[in-house]
Design a protein around this motif. Structure first.
Motif, short mmCIF file in Angstrom:
data_model
loop_
_atom_site.label_atom_id
_atom_site.label_comp_id
_atom_site.label_asym_id
_atom_site.label_seq_id
_atom_site.Cartn_x
_atom_site.Cartn_y
_atom_site.Cartn_z
N GLN A 1 9.13 -2.89 3.07
CA GLN A 1 8.31 -3.38 1.97
C GLN A 1 8.25 -2.32 0.87
N THR A 2 8.30 -2.77 -0.38
CA THR A 2 8.12 -1.88 -1.53
C THR A 2 6.76 -2.17 -2.14
N LEU A 3 5.91 -1.14 -2.18
CA LEU A 3 4.52 -1.30 -2.57
C LEU A 3 4.16 -0.30 -3.67
N THR A 4 2.97 -0.45 -4.20
CA THR A 4 2.48 0.47 -5.23
C THR A 4 1.12 1.03 -4.82
N ALA A 5 1.00 2.36 -4.90
CA ALA A 5 -0.27 3.04 -4.63
C ALA A 5 -0.52 4.01 -5.77
N GLY A 6 -1.35 3.61 -6.74
CA GLY A 6 -1.59 4.44 -7.90
C GLY A 6 -0.28 4.69 -8.65
N PRO A 7 0.04 5.97 -8.92
CA PRO A 7 1.27 6.28 -9.65
C PRO A 7 2.50 6.35 -8.76
N TYR A 8 2.38 5.93 -7.49
CA TYR A 8 3.49 6.07 -6.54
C TYR A 8 4.08 4.71 -6.18
N THR A 9 5.41 4.68 -6.14
CA THR A 9 6.12 3.55 -5.53
C THR A 9 6.37 3.91 -4.08
N VAL A 10 5.90 3.06 -3.20
CA VAL A 10 5.93 3.37 -1.76
C VAL A 10 6.87 2.40 -1.06
N SER A 11 7.81 2.96 -0.30
CA SER A 11 8.68 2.16 0.57
C SER A 11 8.19 2.33 2.00
N LEU A 12 7.80 1.23 2.63
CA LEU A 12 7.32 1.24 4.01
C LEU A 12 8.36 0.56 4.89
N ARG A 13 8.92 1.32 5.82
CA ARG A 13 9.95 0.78 6.72
C ARG A 13 9.41 0.79 8.14
N ILE A 14 9.47 -0.38 8.80
CA ILE A 14 8.97 -0.53 10.17
C ILE A 14 10.15 -0.93 11.03
N ALA A 15 10.48 -0.08 12.01
CA ALA A 15 11.67 -0.35 12.83
C ALA A 15 11.42 0.07 14.29
N PRO A 16 11.56 -0.89 15.20
CA PRO A 16 11.70 -2.33 14.97
C PRO A 16 10.33 -2.97 14.80
N ALA A 17 10.25 -4.03 14.03
CA ALA A 17 8.97 -4.72 13.81
C ALA A 17 8.73 -5.70 14.95
N ARG A 18 8.44 -5.16 16.13
CA ARG A 18 8.22 -6.00 17.29
C ARG A 18 7.23 -5.32 18.22
N ARG A 19 6.76 -6.06 19.19
CA ARG A 19 5.84 -5.55 20.19
C ARG A 19 6.52 -4.43 20.96
N GLY A 20 5.75 -3.38 21.27
CA GLY A 20 6.30 -2.25 21.99
C GLY A 20 6.40 -1.02 21.09
N PRO A 21 7.26 -0.05 21.45
CA PRO A 21 7.39 1.17 20.65
C PRO A 21 7.94 0.89 19.25
N VAL A 22 7.26 1.42 18.24
CA VAL A 22 7.62 1.17 16.84
C VAL A 22 7.57 2.48 16.07
N GLY A 23 8.49 2.67 15.13
CA GLY A 23 8.49 3.84 14.26
C GLY A 23 8.25 3.44 12.81
N PHE A 24 7.57 4.29 12.07
CA PHE A 24 7.27 4.03 10.66
C PHE A 24 7.89 5.13 9.80
N ARG A 25 8.42 4.74 8.67
CA ARG A 25 8.97 5.69 7.69
C ARG A 25 8.43 5.31 6.32
N VAL A 26 7.74 6.25 5.68
CA VAL A 26 7.12 6.00 4.38
C VAL A 26 7.75 6.94 3.36
N THR A 27 8.25 6.40 2.26
CA THR A 27 8.79 7.20 1.16
C THR A 27 7.95 6.94 -0.07
N ALA A 28 7.35 8.03 -0.60
CA ALA A 28 6.49 7.93 -1.79
C ALA A 28 7.20 8.62 -2.96
N THR A 29 7.39 7.89 -4.04
CA THR A 29 8.06 8.40 -5.23
C THR A 29 7.13 8.26 -6.43
#
Length: 531
Positions: A419-447
């Motif tokens: 997902q590409t989102l906005t938080a104040g002056p930042y463009t935020v890319s939120l990556r969820i892998a894998p998006a399923r029940r069980g172990p999940v990892g998150f990666r957030v890039t703020a520009t």
């Protein structure tokens, strides 16, 4: 004879009632330490908890390795129902470690998993470990072998019953061949099943010998005994039919339907029974009844066969749709999983078989009321329809065997959500892998919006389950990685999380805060779906 019928009926009830009620496929619901964790001191053990009781794939189904490749686990793993404990050596030195395991879920499918953790160091320098995977070749062999067992049962059981319905003499040689194929194929399933499960770790002779005493093997021994009983009572149709149903019950019990229990067990049993009756009947029709020009009495019996076959196909279709909804669950999983593609192939084959069934039914309706035998050459037309439908039916049975050896789509569908989102002056890319029940990892890039925008120093993320029991589940970010520095352009900052376990499917809400400084923070909320 009454005692035999009573005993068989009691055994049927016991087999159905003893079918385990479990998830179709085991998945991890917690692990300690969590994957990606940085620990200050050495842990005593790696502990993994699953969604259902599991068994170890083999004697070497677990390991914990240092970055040098040296094993640091000690003793034997302890499996207590749904909880797996892998003891570790004391006082592990600083470094990165990878734990691996391979277990067998209730549906007889091997399930592998891995996690990595650091003692006194970060783990981000090490790639996320791939879970041990069983052999695809052995999986295919296991599936084809199941399909051949199904074919043997069709010739031995379904054909024998259809021959009575059509008043056709079913050759003893064909009948014996069907019984032998089903029995020998069933016994071969025991070592093949073990080798498939152990291929994710390492097969051993002791493990192979122990597999012959497993619950899976005991069910197969019961199947072989029931086949012997069916052969003995083959002249008494009511008893033979009940024993034949018991044989099919043992097949279902060792597969997806047996793992699910409840109505899914009953639906799978009806599906398998109807398929056995349909394919077996087509074999009798094409290779016993239609080998010569039909007589008038034979012609009069064909409408009964059409109703019998039509009922079987209707049951196959209805129960197949019900099982597909459960095992696939998500429409996108049809084209993104192996199970989905095999299921599509089966549906195509069923459609082609249905075409020949329609042609055969038209022939029967046009000729069954004629006052005399069909004209020369007409019987051969119906024979061609029946044999082609039977050949496609045999292919459907083989594909069904392969399908039963493939992990259900709903258990393996693991999309990556970005997902590409906005938080104040930042463009935020939120990556969820894998998006399923069980172990999940998150990666957030703020520009930042401009070069002058302060660099993101950290991010904070919590997860809520709307309408559920989970509130403010924290996600820990263990790494901050600056992007490329280019003159006049903002520098993206990427944050990588340790693994968090989502305990349930459905809708989730992520509450994300980008921290630029102690006094400058920007928050947002977004929803995502866990499959």
């Amino acid at each position: 004879m009454r005692r035999v019928v009573a005993a068989v009926a009691l055994l049927l009830v016991l087999l159905v009632c003893s079918a385990p009620s479990a998830a179709a496929h085991a998945y991890v619901i917690s692990q300690s330490p969590s994957s990606g964790a940085e620990l200050a001191t050495s842990p005593a053990a790696v502990v993994v908890r699953f969604s259902e009781p599991v068994t170890l794939a083999s004697g070497t189904a677990t390991s914990v390795l240092a970055s040098s490749g040296e094993r640091v686990d000690t003793g034997s793993p302890v499996l207590d129902g749904d909880r797996l404990t892998i003891p570790l050596q004391r006082g592990l030195p600083k470094g990165v470690y990878v734990a691996n395991w391979s277990v067998i879920s209730a549906d007889s499918h091997p399930v592998g998993g891995s996690l990595q953790f650091g003692v006194g160091v970060l783990t981000v320098a090490v790639a996320e470990p791939a879970a041990p995977q069983p052999s695809s070749l052995l999986q295919l062999i296991n599936g084809v072998l199941k399909g051949l067992v199904y074919l043997g049962l069709s010739v031995a059981l379904g054909a024998a019953i259809a021959a009575r319905l059509l008043h056709v003499s079913w050759p003893r040689l064909w009948l014996a061949a069907g019984f032998l194929a089903a029995a020998i194929g069933s016994l071969l399933q025991i070592p093949v099943q073990y080798l498939w499960g152990a291929s994710a770790s390492q097969a051993t002779w002791d493990g192979l010998l122990q597999s012959f005493g497993s619950d899976y093997a005991v069910t197969i021994y019961l199947r072989v005994a029931l086949l012997a009983l069916a052969w003995a009572v083959r002249r008494w149709l009511p008893v033979f039919a009940v024993v034949a149903l018991l044989v099919v019950v043992t097949v279902v019990r060792n597969g997806h339907g047996g793992a699910e229990g409840g109505w899914i067990f009953v639906s799978t049993l009806a599906h398998a029974t109807a398929a056995t009756a349909w394919v077996g009947g087509l074999v009798v029709l094409g290779w016993a009844m239609l080998t010569r020009r039909l007589s008038v009495p034979q012609l009069r019996r064909l409408p009964a066969w059409s109703r019998y076959a039509g009922g079987a196909v209707a049951v196959i279709a209805l129960t197949g749709v019900a099982q597909a909804v459960v095992q696939v669950r998500y429409p996108a999983a049809l084209v993104h999983t192996t199970y989905g593609w095999v299921l599509i192939a089966k549906v195509v084959l069923v459609a082609v078989a249905g075409l020949f069934a329609i042609l055969g039914n038209r022939w029967v309706r046009a000729h069954s009321r004629l006052p005399d035998r069909p004209a020369p050459g007409e019987t051969s037309r119906l024979r061609r329809f029946a044999r082609r439908e039977a050949a496609i039916g045999a292919a459907i049975v083989i594909v069904s065997g392969v399908l039963s050896s493939v992990d259900p789509a709903q258990a393996t569908y693991a999309p990556t959500t970005t997902q590409t989102l906005t938080a104040g002056p930042y463009t935020v890319s939120l990556r969820i892998a894998p998006a399923r029940r069980g172990p999940v990892g998150f990666r957030v890039t703020a520009t930042g919006a401009a070069d002058a925008t302060p660099l993101a120093q950290q991010v904070q993320l919590t997860l809520d389950q709307p309408g559920g029991a989970i509130r403010a589940l924290p996600v820990e970010f263990t790494a901050r990685i600056p992007g490329s520095i280019r003159s006049g352009q903002p520098v993206p900052i990427t944050f990588v999380s340790s693994v968090v376990v989502l305990p349930d499917i459905g809708d989730w809400r992520a509450q994300l805060t980008v921290v630029a400084s102690p006094t400058e923070q920007y928050s947002l909320a977004t929803d995502f779906t866990a499959y």
